[in-house]
Design a protein around this motif. Structure first.
Motif, PDB file in Angstrom:
ATOM      1  N   TRP A 206      -9.791   5.340  -2.382  1.00 51.53           N
ATOM      2  CA  TRP A 206      -8.742   5.546  -1.746  1.00 51.53           C
ATOM      3  C   TRP A 206     -10.241   6.283  -0.908  1.00 51.53           C
TER       4      TRP A 206
ATOM      5  N   LEU B  39       1.103  -0.956   0.035  1.00 46.09           N
ATOM      6  CA  LEU B  39       0.177   0.115  -0.216  1.00 46.09           C
ATOM      7  C   LEU B  39       1.021   1.252  -0.082  1.00 46.09           C
ATOM      8  N   ASN B  40       2.130   0.896   0.716  1.00 51.12           N
ATOM      9  CA  ASN B  40       2.811   2.510   1.135  1.00 51.12           C
ATOM     10  C   ASN B  40       3.143   2.343  -0.061  1.00 51.12           C
ATOM     11  N   TRP B  41       4.324   1.657  -1.250  1.00 50.60           N
ATOM     12  CA  TRP B  41       4.667   2.087  -2.859  1.00 50.60           C
ATOM     13  C   TRP B  41       3.471   2.000  -3.564  1.00 50.60           C
TER      14      TRP B  41
ATOM     15  N   MET C 234       1.611   6.356  -6.986  1.00 51.34           N
ATOM     16  CA  MET C 234       0.502   7.322  -7.272  1.00 51.34           C
ATOM     17  C   MET C 234       1.008   9.017  -7.479  1.00 51.34           C
ATOM     18  N   TRP C 235       2.129   9.547  -6.996  1.00 53.02           N
ATOM     19  CA  TRP C 235       2.293  11.195  -7.216  1.00 53.02           C
ATOM     20  C   TRP C 235       2.967  10.866  -8.330  1.00 53.02           C
TER      21      TRP C 235
ATOM     22  N   PHE D  37       0.645   4.356  -2.542  1.00 52.51           N
ATOM     23  CA  PHE D  37       0.536   5.165  -2.218  1.00 52.51           C
ATOM     24  C   PHE D  37       1.627   6.243  -2.695  1.00 52.51           C
ATOM     25  N   ALA D  38       2.783   5.642  -2.593  1.00 57.21           N
ATOM     26  CA  ALA D  38       3.824   6.366  -3.031  1.00 57.21           C
ATOM     27  C   ALA D  38       4.275   6.868  -4.827  1.00 57.21           C
TER      28      ALA D  38
END
Lengths: 222, 257
Positions: free
Chosen positions: A153, A68-70, A75-76, A72-73
């Motif tokens: 999200w 998830l952290n990958w 996505m930017w 949501f990083a």
């Protein structure tokens, strides 16, 4: 004496893929890989297609939280680069020049030629109708991923978007289908670029010079 | 926003006293020597390119930035969609960090809700006292971080009314929860005060079942499932962020919907 002509001809005879396009292409490639493989890591806790699991070796992140952290990083990178790409393509007219018009007759002809194994790819500067369709589809799939991703999200803050998509689980399914389209595109895209390596080289070095129309016209002599 | 360089809680001064000799013995030259060999060590451990500590730290830093953005996106007046009672799943879906067979039921007669931190009246509460407070029912979606969801009907005390009743400092930043099974969770005050945030004691027409948090659980429409602690035994209001079980392993702390 015409002082302006060398500079003018250089400006006219730009490369098939100008530098900004190449940079954004490779940033997008990295971002897409991060999004796809981390998405596979998130998917596994509640599968959409019964029996379909992605092997750990293909997942980014050991378990759901790092995946998830990958995601949501990444996505930017994907969104900012994608917006820059679309803005550049609209402002310079590149999107229209490369991808339009798409004629049904051309599409039929390209498919027929391909089935007869007559794949002409000497001219890198003009995309055939199938190529154009694939590029348009993958751009739309990318935009759809962003919208369905936002809906998943923030299903409460963006509840209007969720109901537009039919519901939370429908947003998940559309997001999964979008991923499938992008992965399908990627397989064809990479395979063809390896079969016609000039295209791969063009995306690294810029490719042949093109005339004012953006297609393979001989540049005017100085 | 809390600086990422500041620890959540200041270190105990006793630790400094314990290590005073060690701190005195630190010399700049030895520090550089040590630093160099530490650097060499990180090169050795850097063999696994998929899991270097620097990448993990960067991912967590971006997660915390995204959490700040989530707090900005949170609209305290935006209500989550509600549903008709016919769509309610009964019994609800069980989920915990352990199997349903391992659930240890709480004895409602002995149970007390303890209060601490920035709260005026810290007297503990019994089940009967909580049930006597004004009630509210919400039929809302439960969304799990894993991807599944279901519609549930929850009744209980609006958390805002409870916090006002006990004289909690509503300008404090955080509310923390401790649970009978050792679970901990903390939320931001804005989400705690959201009109659909309940201290739930009932599901459907019945008292909460043991697997679902009897006698008291938090139920909120604006956060993911893991921010809805069950079997709550203590509530704390604080300006320092209370413990949260899923924050350390890497899930989003804000986890807003």
């Amino acid at each position: 004496m015409d002082k302006s002509s060398p500079a003018l001809s250089r400006r006219r005879s730009r490369r098939l893929h100008p530098m900004p396009i190449r940079v954004m292409h490779w940033i997008n490639a990295a971002a897409m890989l991060v999004m796809i493989t981390s998405g596979w890591g998130i998917y596994d806790d509640d599968v959409i297609v019964r029996g379909l699991h992605f092997p750990q070796a293909l997942r980014l992140g050991d378990w759901a939280a790092p995946s998830l952290n990958w995601h949501f990083a990444g996505m930017w990178l994907l969104v900012l680069n994608g917006l820059a790409y679309l803005s550049y393509g609209l402002v310079t007219g590149r999107l229209r020049e490369r991808l339009l018009p798409i004629r049904i007759a051309d599409l039929v002809k390209t498919v027929r030629d391909t089935l007869h194994l007559r794949i002409a790819h000497e001219d890198l500067t003009t995309y055939n109708a199938v190529q154009k369709v694939l590029y348009v589809v993958v751009i739309l799939a990318g935009a759809s991923q962003v919208l369905t991703g936002l809906a998943m999200w923030k299903p409460v803050q963006f509840s209007g978007l969720v109901s537009l998509l039919g519901g939370f689980q429908d947003a998940r399914v559309v997001h999964f289908l979008g991923m499938s389209v992008i992965v399908g595109f990627l397989l064809v895209h990479v395979l063809l670029s390896l079969l016609v390596p000039q295209t791969l080289w063009a995306m690294l070095a810029g490719g042949p010079r093109v005339g004012p129309s953006g297609h393979g016209e001989p540049a005017p002599l100085p | 926003m809390r600086s990422p360089f500041r620890p959540a809680a200041p270190p105990d001064p006793a630790i400094l006293d314990d290590h005073r000799r060690l701190i005195r013995s630190l010399q700049r030259r030895r520090l550089i020597q040590g630093g160099l060999s530490l650097g060499a060590l990180t090169m050795l451990t850097g063999c696994d390119v998929r899991r270097p500590a620097s990448v993990q730290a960067a991912l967590l830093a971006i997660r915390d930035l995204n959490d700040s953005l989530q707090a900005l996106l949170f609209d305290p007046n935006k209500l989550a969609p509600t549903y008709p009672a016919s769509m309610v799943l009964n019994p609800p879906r069980f989920n915990a960090y352990y199997d349903v067979m391992k659930v240890k039921p709480v004895d409602g007669a002995k149970w007390r809700l303890e209060l601490s931190g920035l709260i005026g009246d810290k007297r503990p509460w019994t089940v009967e006292q909580i049930e006597a407070l004004p009630q509210r029912t919400e039929i809302i979606k439960h969304v799990c971080v894993e991807g599944w969801d279901y519609i549930g009907q929850w009744s209980g005390v609006p958390f805002r009314a409870f916090l006002e009743r006990v004289g909690a400092d509503l300008s404090a930043r955080y509310v923390g929860f401790h649970c009978a099974d050792g679970y901990t969770s903390s939320i931001d005050m804005a989400s705690a005060l959201h009109p659909q945030t309940l201290l739930a004691t009932r599901y459907g027409d019945d008292v909460l079942g043991d697997p679902f948090g009897y006698p008291l659980r938090l139920r909120m429409s604006t956060k993911l499932g893991y921010k809805n602690p069950k079997w709550v035994t203590a509530i704390e209001v604080n300006n320092v962020r209370p413990d949260d079980m899923w924050d350390k392993p890497g899930y989003s702390w804000f986890a807003g919907l």
